[in-house]
Design a protein around this motif. Structure first.
Motif, PDB file in Angstrom:
ATOM      1  N   ASN A  40       0.843  -1.194   0.000  1.00 20.94           N
ATOM      2  CA  ASN A  40       0.000   0.000   0.000  1.00 20.94           C
ATOM      3  C   ASN A  40       0.883   1.252   0.000  1.00 20.94           C
ATOM      4  N   PRO A  41       0.824   2.077  -1.031  1.00 23.02           N
ATOM      5  CA  PRO A  41       1.668   3.287  -1.089  1.00 23.02           C
ATOM      6  C   PRO A  41       1.481   4.204   0.127  1.00 23.02           C
ATOM      7  N   LEU A  42       0.288   4.182   0.713  1.00 21.87           N
ATOM      8  CA  LEU A  42       0.030   5.036   1.871  1.00 21.87           C
ATOM      9  C   LEU A  42       0.889   4.642   3.073  1.00 21.87           C
ATOM     10  N   ALA A  43       1.296   3.374   3.120  1.00 22.61           N
ATOM     11  CA  ALA A  43       2.153   2.927   4.220  1.00 22.61           C
ATOM     12  C   ALA A  43       3.490   3.657   4.186  1.00 22.61           C
ATOM     13  N   TYR A  44       3.982   3.926   2.984  1.00 21.66           N
ATOM     14  CA  TYR A  44       5.269   4.593   2.821  1.00 21.66           C
ATOM     15  C   TYR A  44       5.148   6.092   3.118  1.00 21.66           C
ATOM     16  N   ILE A  45       4.075   6.678   2.653  1.00 20.84           N
ATOM     17  CA  ILE A  45       3.834   8.102   2.920  1.00 20.84           C
ATOM     18  C   ILE A  45       3.662   8.329   4.426  1.00 20.84           C
ATOM     19  N   SER A  46       2.902   7.431   5.055  1.00 22.77           N
ATOM     20  CA  SER A  46       2.670   7.531   6.496  1.00 22.77           C
ATOM     21  C   SER A  46       3.972   7.390   7.277  1.00 22.77           C
ATOM     22  N   ALA A  47       4.822   6.447   6.862  1.00 25.53           N
ATOM     23  CA  ALA A  47       6.099   6.229   7.551  1.00 25.53           C
ATOM     24  C   ALA A  47       6.981   7.470   7.456  1.00 25.53           C
ATOM     25  N   LEU A  48       7.025   8.088   6.276  1.00 30.03           N
ATOM     26  CA  LEU A  48       7.825   9.302   6.105  1.00 30.03           C
ATOM     27  C   LEU A  48       7.296  10.427   6.989  1.00 30.03           C
ATOM     28  N   PHE A  49       5.983  10.563   7.045  1.00 29.42           N
ATOM     29  CA  PHE A  49       5.379  11.594   7.886  1.00 29.42           C
ATOM     30  C   PHE A  49       5.726  11.362   9.363  1.00 29.42           C
ATOM     31  N   LYS A  50       5.671  10.109   9.803  1.00 26.04           N
ATOM     32  CA  LYS A  50       5.987   9.801  11.203  1.00 26.04           C
ATOM     33  C   LYS A  50       7.446  10.093  11.520  1.00 26.04           C
ATOM     34  N   LEU A  51       8.330   9.851  10.554  1.00 27.70           N
ATOM     35  CA  LEU A  51       9.741  10.168  10.755  1.00 27.70           C
ATOM     36  C   LEU A  51       9.929  11.670  10.940  1.00 27.70           C
ATOM     37  N   ILE A  52       9.221  12.440  10.132  1.00 31.83           N
ATOM     38  CA  ILE A  52       9.316  13.897  10.234  1.00 31.83           C
ATOM     39  C   ILE A  52       8.840  14.367  11.607  1.00 31.83           C
ATOM     40  N   VAL A  53       7.802  13.725  12.117  1.00 33.19           N
ATOM     41  CA  VAL A  53       7.284  14.072  13.447  1.00 33.19           C
ATOM     42  C   VAL A  53       8.258  13.636  14.545  1.00 33.19           C
ATOM     43  N   GLU A  54       8.792  12.405  14.422  1.00 29.17           N
ATOM     44  CA  GLU A  54       9.684  11.853  15.445  1.00 29.17           C
ATOM     45  C   GLU A  54      11.047  12.534  15.464  1.00 29.17           C
ATOM     46  N   LYS A  55      11.537  12.943  14.292  1.00 29.74           N
ATOM     47  CA  LYS A  55      12.830  13.628  14.156  1.00 29.74           C
ATOM     48  C   LYS A  55      14.007  12.833  14.741  1.00 29.74           C
ATOM     49  N   PRO A  56      14.241  11.594  14.276  1.00 28.13           N
ATOM     50  CA  PRO A  56      15.420  10.864  14.762  1.00 28.13           C
ATOM     51  C   PRO A  56      16.702  11.518  14.248  1.00 28.13           C
ATOM     52  N   SER A  57      17.742  11.480  15.049  1.00 28.29           N
ATOM     53  CA  SER A  57      19.037  12.003  14.597  1.00 28.29           C
ATOM     54  C   SER A  57      19.818  10.941  13.828  1.00 28.29           C
ATOM     55  N   VAL A  58      19.440   9.659  14.033  1.00 32.38           N
ATOM     56  CA  VAL A  58      20.022   8.552  13.270  1.00 32.38           C
ATOM     57  C   VAL A  58      18.879   7.683  12.760  1.00 32.38           C
ATOM     58  N   LEU A  59      18.839   7.473  11.450  1.00 31.76           N
ATOM     59  CA  LEU A  59      17.827   6.614  10.831  1.00 31.76           C
ATOM     60  C   LEU A  59      18.532   5.442  10.156  1.00 31.76           C
ATOM     61  N   VAL A  60      18.188   4.230  10.601  1.00 32.92           N
ATOM     62  CA  VAL A  60      18.759   3.016  10.028  1.00 32.92           C
ATOM     63  C   VAL A  60      17.677   2.319   9.207  1.00 32.92           C
ATOM     64  N   CYS A  61      17.976   2.059   7.941  1.00 30.42           N
ATOM     65  CA  CYS A  61      16.997   1.424   7.055  1.00 30.42           C
ATOM     66  C   CYS A  61      17.501   0.044   6.615  1.00 30.42           C
ATOM     67  N   SER A  62      16.661  -0.971   6.818  1.00 29.60           N
ATOM     68  CA  SER A  62      16.993  -2.336   6.423  1.00 29.60           C
ATOM     69  C   SER A  62      16.098  -2.803   5.287  1.00 29.60           C
ATOM     70  N   LEU A  63      16.680  -3.461   4.311  1.00 23.76           N
ATOM     71  CA  LEU A  63      16.001  -4.073   3.176  1.00 23.76           C
ATOM     72  C   LEU A  63      15.526  -3.017   2.180  1.00 23.76           C
ATOM     73  N   TRP A  64      15.429  -3.422   0.937  1.00 22.56           N
ATOM     74  CA  TRP A  64      15.276  -2.470  -0.169  1.00 22.56           C
ATOM     75  C   TRP A  64      14.009  -1.628  -0.105  1.00 22.56           C
ATOM     76  N   ARG A  65      12.939  -2.157   0.456  1.00 19.50           N
ATOM     77  CA  ARG A  65      11.679  -1.401   0.486  1.00 19.50           C
ATOM     78  C   ARG A  65      11.781  -0.120   1.316  1.00 19.50           C
TER      79      ARG A  65
END
Length: 358
Positions: free
Chosen positions: A67-92
Motif C-alpha cells: 500500500n503506497p500510503l504505508a510509505y507516505i505515512s512512515a515518512l510523515f511519522k519520521l518527520i514528526v519523530e525527528k530521529p538524529s540517526v535513521l537506520v533502514c533495512s532491506l530495499w523497500r
C-alpha cells in the motif's frame, strides 16, 4: 541522548526482524540511545510488545506492505519523530530513508545490508542508491560487505559489520549423537530445504530411524516441499511443524542432533548460529558468511559437493567421539562474540560521535 529509529518493512521470523526485536526488548538497558523500531506493515504482536517496552514500536495502520500510503505515512511519522540517526533495512525502506536524508541533511542515514546477494534488480538499484546517500553502511557479515559494498564507498562511508549473535545461550546439556535432523526458518527457495530433503532421503535409506523436523512459515515453497517428501517416499519421517520462535526451540533442543540447511545464498544466517550455540552440528553449504564460521570436520559438515555427503554424515553418526568434539567446537565458537543489541548500539554511538567531530 541519540534518538535512533530502525525502519524495517515488516515483522517476521527472519534474521532482520529477530535482531530488530532484540533491540526493542532490551531498549531500557541503554540510557544513551533512545531506540525505536518502525514498521511499514501492521503487526499485532509487536504492538503488544511495545506496550511493555515504553512504546518502542512505531506502528503502521496498514495491513499490506504494498500500500503506497504505508510509505507516505512512515515518512510523515519520521518527520514528526525527528530521529538524529535513521537506520533502514532491506530495499523497500531505502526510498523513505533517502527522502528523509534529503529533507534533513544533518540526520545520519544508515543503509543496513543483510544478505551477500541481491534479491532482484530492484533490490540492487535501491540498495545502491541507499548506499550513495547514506552516511554509514552496516552489514550483517564480512561476506555481505565484500560482496555488496562497492570499493568506491569504502573510504567515504562509515562501514561497520554488526554482530548477529542475538543472545547468549546457556547450554545445560548437549544433544546426543542420533539421526535426528532439524531446520528452522522461512520455507523459501533460498534456504535449500528441497536439497536437504534429497540428502535426507539418502540418509534415511541407510538409517531407517532417521527423522527430519522442519520448522518455519511458508515462504512460497511449503506445498512443493511437502509434495517432494511424498515423491521421495520419506513423508513418514519428515515433520513440517509450522512457525516457531527460538525460545521454543531451546526448550526441546536436546531432542535434535544435526542442523540440516543447504542454502543457496545467505548473509549471516542467524538460524545456523543459533543451532551451533545449542550444540547441534550443522550440515550446511558454505554460502554467505557461513563458510567463514563453519569449518568442515571441526564444527560442521560443509557441503561443497553433494557427492559423498551422505557417507560423510553417516561416518559422523557412527563416531560419537567425533560428534562430541564437533559440537563442543560449535558452542565454543560463539561464547565470546558480542551480542547484536550491544554491537548495534555501539555502531550508532560511533557514527554519531564521529559525525559530531566533523
Amino acid at each position: 541522548m541519540i534518538k535512533c529509529i530502525h525502519l524495517i518493512p515488516r515483522d517476521g521470523l527472519g534474521g532482520v526482524e529477530a535482531a530488530a526485536r532484540s533491540c526493542v526488548e532490551n531498549a531500557s538497558d541503554n540510557k544513551d540511545i533512545d531506540f525505536k523500531l518502525m514498521l511499514l506493515e501492521r503487526n499485532a504482536y509487536l504492538l503488544q510488545q511495545s506496550i511493555h517496552n515504553h512504546n518502542r514500536v512505531i506502528a503502521s495502520r496498514f495491513k499490506s506492505i504494498n500500500n503506497p500510503l504505508a510509505y507516505i505515512s512512515a515518512l510523515f511519522k519520521l518527520i514528526v519523530e525527528k530521529p538524529s540517526v535513521l537506520v533502514c533495512s532491506l530495499w523497500r525502506t531505502m526510498p523513505i530513508g533517502i527522502i528523509y536524508k534529503l529533507l534533513f541533511p544533518n540526520v545520519k542515514f544508515v543503509c543496513f545490508l543483510h544478505s551477500a546477494k541481491y534479491a532482484h534488480f530492484v533490490d540492487k538499484i535501491l540498495s545502491h542508491l541507499g548506499m550513495f546517500f547514506a552516511d554509514g553502511i552496516y552489514t550483517d557479515s564480512g561476506k555481505t560487505l565484500s560482496s555488496r559494498v562497492p570499493v568506491k564507498f569504502h573510504q567515504c562511508k562509515r562501514l561497520r559489520i554488526v554482530s548477529f549473535v542475538l543472545q547468549k545461550v546457556d547450554v545445560r546439556s548437549l544433544p546426543n549423537n542420533s539421526p535426528v535432523f532439524v531446520s528452522w526458518g522461512r520455507l523459501n527457495l533460498r534456504k535449500g530445504i528441497d536439497r536437504a530433503l534429497h540428502v535426507f532421503a539418502h540418509i534415511l535409506g541407510k538409517r531407517p530411524d532417521a527423522v527430519f523436523y522442519i520448522y518455519g512459515p511458508d515462504g512460497g515453497e511449503e506445498s512443493k516441499l511437502r509434495n517432494l517428501a511424498v515423491e521421495l517416499n520419506i513423508s513418514a519421517s519428515v515433520m513440517f511443524l509450522g512457525k516457531t520462535r527460538f525460545e521454543e526451540i531451546k526448550e526441546i533442543a536436546t531432542k535434535f542432533s544435526y542442523y540440516l540447511q543447504l542454502s543457496r545464498d545467505e548473509g549471516m544466517s542467524i538460524s545456523v548460529v543459533e543451532a551451533m550455540q545449542l550444540g547441534l552440528v550443522p550440515i550446511v553449504t558454505p554460502v554467505g558468511e557461513i563458510g567463514n564460521y563453519c569449518k568442515d570436520g571441526i564444527n560442521a559438515i560443509v557441503v561443497n559437493d553433494f557427492d559423498g555427503i551422505v557417507e560423510r554424515v553417516i561416518a559422523v553418526l557412527e563416531d560419537d567421539s567425533k560428534y562430541t568434539a564437533m559440537q563442543k567446537h560449535c558452542v565454543a565458537h560463539w561464547q565470546n562474540v558480542p551480542l547484536y543489541n550491544d554491537d548495534f548500539r555501539a555502531a550508532v554511538a560511533e557514527l554519531d560521535c564521529n559525525s559530531s567531530k566533523q
